[in-house]
Write a protein that holds these residues in place. Sequence first.
Motif, short mmCIF file in Angstrom:
data_model
loop_
_atom_site.label_atom_id
_atom_site.label_comp_id
_atom_site.label_asym_id
_atom_site.label_seq_id
_atom_site.Cartn_x
_atom_site.Cartn_y
_atom_site.Cartn_z
N ASP A 5 0.83 -1.20 0.00
CA ASP A 5 0.00 0.00 0.00
C ASP A 5 0.87 1.25 0.00
O ASP A 5 1.97 1.26 0.56
N GLU A 6 0.36 2.31 -0.59
CA GLU A 6 1.10 3.56 -0.68
C GLU A 6 1.30 4.20 0.70
O GLU A 6 0.40 4.21 1.53
N LEU A 7 2.50 4.74 0.91
CA LEU A 7 2.78 5.51 2.12
C LEU A 7 2.18 6.90 1.95
O LEU A 7 2.43 7.58 0.96
N LEU A 8 1.39 7.32 2.92
CA LEU A 8 0.74 8.63 2.85
C LEU A 8 1.19 9.58 3.95
O LEU A 8 0.94 10.78 3.87
N SER A 9 1.85 9.04 4.99
CA SER A 9 2.30 9.90 6.09
C SER A 9 3.59 9.35 6.69
O SER A 9 3.91 8.18 6.53
#
Length: 139
Positions: A68-72
């Motif tokens: 999953d994409e890192l968002l923070s």
Amino acid sequence: MATTAQWVFDRAIHLMDEQNESTGSTKTSDTKEYEFRTLSILNVLRHELYPISDTYAVVEPGKRPIVDELLSFDQEIGLDDGVAQGIMPYGLAAHLMLGENDALANYFSQRYAELYSAMMKSMPSVWEDIPTAYGGLSV
């Protein structure tokens, strides 16, 4: 310990010797540009490193698994700690230094490649018996 994006960023900044000299803080006006670029770079590096992580798992046969994409910055990397802590800071530092100090970027890039290769060679493997074409087990 589940490694976060902030942990990797902090180590990369220290490798680059860009931290605050008196406090050691990685959040300074000088590191703002690095911080801005970090999550994008880490998302790319995670896809490079995922196949050698022990968190790699095929969920659906015939489909390549992705993380999953890192968002923070407080989000977990999603790779095993050996890969996230031992290799990622060098990859991040290499990308952050490109165009600013190419000699240092090259050093970090070479170190990243060396560690990647070493980690790949030391991946745990599982041995299993191979049946012969005639039903018995080979020895």
